[in-house]
Design an enzyme around this catalytic site. Structure first.
Site, PDB file in Angstrom:
ATOM      1  N   SER A 121       0.809  -1.207   0.000  1.00  0.00           N
ATOM      2  CA  SER A 121       0.000   0.000   0.000  1.00  0.00           C
ATOM      3  C   SER A 121       0.848   1.264   0.000  1.00  0.00           C
ATOM      4  CB  SER A 121      -0.907   0.025   1.244  1.00  0.00           C
ATOM      5  OG  SER A 121      -0.119   0.004   2.424  1.00  0.00           O
ATOM      6  N   HIS A 142      -3.221  -3.909  -5.478  1.00  0.00           N
ATOM      7  CA  HIS A 142      -3.512  -3.391  -4.142  1.00  0.00           C
ATOM      8  C   HIS A 142      -4.994  -3.445  -3.824  1.00  0.00           C
ATOM      9  CE1 HIS A 142      -3.739   0.168  -1.158  1.00  0.00           C
ATOM     10  NE2 HIS A 142      -3.517  -0.964  -0.514  1.00  0.00           N
ATOM     11  N   GLU A 154      -6.407  -1.522  -7.014  1.00  0.00           N
ATOM     12  CA  GLU A 154      -5.493  -0.720  -7.818  1.00  0.00           C
ATOM     13  C   GLU A 154      -4.492  -1.639  -8.508  1.00  0.00           C
ATOM     14  OE1 GLU A 154      -5.353   3.342  -5.108  1.00  0.00           O
ATOM     15  OE2 GLU A 154      -4.039   1.677  -4.566  1.00  0.00           O
ATOM     16  N   ASN A 192      -4.834   6.087  -1.343  1.00  0.00           N
ATOM     17  CA  ASN A 192      -4.103   6.647  -0.197  1.00  0.00           C
ATOM     18  C   ASN A 192      -3.545   8.036  -0.495  1.00  0.00           C
ATOM     19  OD1 ASN A 192      -4.542   4.619   1.681  1.00  0.00           O
ATOM     20  ND2 ASN A 192      -2.805   3.421   0.977  1.00  0.00           N
TER      21      ASN A 192
END
Length: 506
Positions: A121, A142, A154, A192
């Protein structure tokens, strides 16, 4: 349906590994589980069997399907057992050297055509694959926890990743029933990275003593429709998870001001006050239930002063209509009388600046946030300045709460609360598009599914109006002198030309 990868290896069988394994089995793959921790793989297989049994009891699976799923899960005793796998997904500790060693070991045993995927991540996919002989076969894959419920993944290309590998993983994610989004190998990838603005700007607001945690959470939920306030969210994810991510992305971008973390979370992490899981975070918890302080009561007012509205107020006609609806006495002269409550409605500026520039009596001046149409929100937000008299503050509070709508009164802040948090979110998202981290479409999908925002950040910008977002950011730069608020070129150019923030150049 024939799975793209008939045999899949999962290395690391914690919550993420188990979730990925569950979806791979349900997509038709045979799964090999491997974990260096003794007994961990066996426990993961038992947990998967229990999960499928619960789905049988809920009539979401048949007993035959459950038995077939369990039969497709096997245990590996060593990394070398992954040799027959067409895909190996790693979900181990977030340490670069550990991941590099694992993938070097896996590369030596799988076929040259096998795909290697990391669920990292926060680490660079390119860096993880730097020591491999075949870095073209490694990509980021991800997922988000819990994997079966968080239906976005992702797919990240490192500098040397083959496009064929990314396409295979994209198609395989669809076989899971997930929505794949494509990201470049940049810090934080999409979700993120895009999530940096919500928490960090809210922390700056509370750090300036503009309002407390509960008030900020209420404002952002009621004005913009976020499901969780930023402090509720940080308590849920826990600061031992979220603060290191803040620091990691900030440092990886060489201390880019837009991502600057807060001393507030650093201190709370050091003190172990990390969130709901320990019973104490921004809120105290009793049996898992947040103890939220009650809202301040609406002040009583036997009589209210007349109201004069600044000619420069945002949405001035709407303010007049609202005041009429509330039964206020309205002054329309060029200047306020000596008894009037003075109302300003800035975008990005603070009440102090407007009172000084417009030569208004600061002791009677109060601001109202009119970034959004009043009918589109569940809460009104007022702001005082350091000189505002208590009687004028209370009169404004009583007036704007007189129809029963919730009202929060905060201290002076460039951009109130919602303006500055939303403008920061939009600006970071726009700059992600400018950097080519992902497409605008994938950004909107990833943020909506991965963060649960009421809409994508670019859609937020379009709803408010790119020119208004620009005005908020430029004015916040004026108030704070902080490069954190400098507008992204993507936002600045589209705002100047009247284009949607979703617009891509031909």
């Amino acid at each position: 349906m024939q799975p793209i990868f008939p045999t899949v290896g999962i290395v690391g069988t914690g919550a993420m590994g188990r979730g990925i394994a569950q979806m791979a089995v349900q997509a038709g793959s045979h799964v090999l589980l491997f974990d260096l921790q003794p007994g961990a793989a066996e426990a993961a297989r038992a947990a998967l069997a229990d999960t499928w049994q619960k789905l049988v009891l809920k009539n979401k699976l048949t007993p035959d399907m459950q038995a077939a799923y369990v039969a497709r899960v096997s245990l590996a005793s060593a990394a070398s057992d992954m040799a027959p796998c067409a895909l190996v997904v790693e979900a181990i500790v977030e340490k670069l050297d550990v991941k590099q060693r694992l993938f070097a070991e896996l590369e030596a045993v799988v076929t040259p055509e096998a795909v290697l995927a990391t669920n990292t991540s926060s680490l660079s996919v390119t860096a993880i694959g730097a020591a491999l002989q075949r870095p073209a076969q490694l990509a980021g894959f991800h997922f988000f926890n819990p994997v079966p419920l968080m239906r976005v993944v992702e797919v990240i290309a490192g500098l040397k990743t083959s496009p064929v590998v990314c396409q295979q993983l994209t198609d395989y994610a669809r076989q899971f029933g997930h929505t794949p989004v494509s990201a470049q190998d940049t810090p934080g990838f999409i979700v993120n990275h895009a999530g940096r603005g919500y928490g960090t700007e809210a922390l700056r607001v509370v750090g300036e003593r503009v309002a407390d945690f509960a008030t900020i959470d209420r404002i952002l939920k009621d004005q913009m429709g976020f499901r969780l306030g930023p402090f509720e969210l940080m308590d849920l994810t826990a600061l031992d998870v979220s603060h290191p991510v803040m620091e990691s992305i900030y440092r990886q971008y060489y201390d880019e001001p837009r991502y600057r973390p807060s001393v507030i979370t650093a201190q709370r992490l050091a003190g172990g006050v990390v969130g709901k899981k320990v019973g104490e975070g921004f809120y105290a918890y009793d049996n898992g239930v947040a103890q939220v302080p009650a809202e301040p009561p609406v002040p009583g007012a036997s009589s209210l002063p007349p109201v004069w509205v600044s000619p420069k107020a945002a949405r001035r006609p709407e303010i007049y209509q609202l005041l009429k609806t509330l039964g206020a006495s309205i002054e329309t002269a060029a200047a306020p009388s000596s008894a009037a409550l003075i109302l300003v409605a800035p975008l990005g500026l603070d009440v102090t600046t407007l009172a000084a520039v417009e030569r208004l009596d600061p002791s009677r001046t109060v601001g109202i946030d009119m970034m959004l149409d009043d009918t589109a929100t569940k809460r009104r937000v007022l702001a005082t300045n350091p000189a505002t008299r208590p009687d004028m503050r209370d009169a404004a509070h009583a007036l704007f709460a007189s129809d029963g709508k919730a009202v929060s009164v905060v201290r002076d802040s460039g951009g109130f609360v919602t303006q500055r948090v939303v403008a920061t979110i939009v600006n970071i998202a726009a700059d992600m598009c400018q950097q080519g981290v992902c497409s605008p479409k994938d950004l909107e999908v990833a943020v909506t599914l991965g963060l649960g925002y009421p809409m994508g950040p670019l859609a937020m910008g379009d709803r408010i109006g790119p020119t208004n977002v620009l005005e908020i950011l430029f004015n916040m730069q004026t108030v704070y002198g902080d490069p954190r608020y400098r507008p992204s070129p993507w936002l600045r150019r589209r705002g100047a030309l009247g284009l949607s923030l979703m617009h891509e150049e031909a």
